[in-house]
Design a protein around this motif. Structure first.
Motif, short mmCIF file in Angstrom:
data_model
loop_
_atom_site.label_atom_id
_atom_site.label_comp_id
_atom_site.label_asym_id
_atom_site.label_seq_id
_atom_site.Cartn_x
_atom_site.Cartn_y
_atom_site.Cartn_z
N HIS A 8 26.92 15.66 4.06
CA HIS A 8 26.64 16.08 5.44
C HIS A 8 27.79 15.66 6.33
CE1 HIS A 8 23.23 16.48 8.69
NE2 HIS A 8 24.39 16.99 9.11
N ALA A 153 17.12 17.54 7.17
CA ALA A 153 18.15 16.54 7.46
C ALA A 153 17.60 15.34 8.24
CB ALA A 153 19.28 17.19 8.26
N GLU A 179 16.67 14.15 3.36
CA GLU A 179 17.86 13.36 3.68
C GLU A 179 17.54 12.33 4.75
OE1 GLU A 179 22.08 14.92 5.13
OE2 GLU A 179 20.80 14.28 6.80
N GLN A 200 21.06 10.16 0.94
CA GLN A 200 21.56 9.59 2.19
C GLN A 200 22.99 10.06 2.42
OE1 GLN A 200 21.98 5.25 2.32
NE2 GLN A 200 21.23 5.27 4.42
N SER A 201 23.21 10.67 3.57
CA SER A 201 24.55 11.14 3.92
C SER A 201 24.90 10.69 5.32
CB SER A 201 24.64 12.66 3.79
OG SER A 201 24.62 13.06 2.42
#
Length: 235
Positions: A8, A153, A179, A200-201
């Motif tokens: 991301h 997200a 996420e 996880q980004s």
């Protein structure tokens, strides 16, 4: 093998992204941070993806074509795709569903389309930082119809997330990957949402927030096909 990722990342195309988020800066910072794979996920557009892929060619890093879509419920969904054609198909649909609101660069920021030399090709006039006329389920279906993986997200955030805007994970949500942002504890969310696979980004809008060698995905080989094979087992 472990593949260290950040799926991301925004470029200077996203109005909220710093102008320094150019293809070369992103790739070089990701290499410095020892990442194996990144995804370019600008708001409702993928016009800088190809430039980043060109910069990464011949370097030891994978660039996954991606996009971050804002649904009519104001929920952000990351779409990851195996090839540039698929993400361009999605972009075309989104552009037809995006209302015409002229971007005010002095308020929201510039929307620069760049080439592989970090030169500005053009600046998009239509504001990207808004909702498309599609529901959450319609967006997820659009991603799936174009060979992509849909990921709601930053579910931990108090805005533009599925938990903030709906208050729960719908039973009919057609994806099992969620996420969280860089601010939350991965193990905590994996324990809380055991029926889902949590990634996880960074959601990086500036170079200093691009992910480090921390979060990993188990893959057979270091290529896009293996990334999608690994993620699809969770969808």
């Amino acid at each position: 093998m472990k593949l260290y990722y950040d799926f991301h990342i925004h470029t200077a195309l996203s109005p909220c992204g710093e102008d320094s988020m150019t293809p070369n800066n992103i790739v070089n910072m990701s290499l410095i941070n020892e990442l194996d794979a990144i995804a370019i996920t600008d708001h409702n557009s993928a016009e800088n993806v190809e430039a980043v892929i060109k910069v990464a060619k011949g370097k030891d890093i994978i660039v996954v074509p991606g996009i971050e879509i804002e649904t009519k419920e104001e929920i952000h969904v990351v779409g990851l795709f195996p090839d540039i054609e698929s993400v361009y198909n999605v972009q075309s649909k989104l552009y037809s569903k995006l209302p015409y609101i002229k971007n005010k660069s002095t308020v929201f920021g510039h929307q620069y389309v760049l080439d592989e030399n970090d030169d500005i090709i053009k600046e998009l006039d239509k504001l990207l930082l808004t909702s498309v006329a599609m529901s959450l389920n319609e967006v997820i279906d659009l991603i799936h119809d174009n060979n992509g993986i849909a990921i709601p997200a930053h579910i931990d955030r108090p805005s533009y997330s599925i938990l903030a805007n709906i208050g729960f994970i719908p039973d009919d949500l057609n994806t099992s990957i969620l996420e969280i942002s860089r601010f939350s504890n991965l193990d905590t969310y994996r324990q809380k949402y055991k029926d889902y696979h949590i990634i996880q980004s960074s959601d990086a809008h500036e170079l200093g927030y691009i992910g480090i060698k921390k979060n990993s995905l188990e893959v057979n080989e270091k290529n896009i096909e293996s990334i999608f094979n690994a993620l699809k087992q969770y969808e």
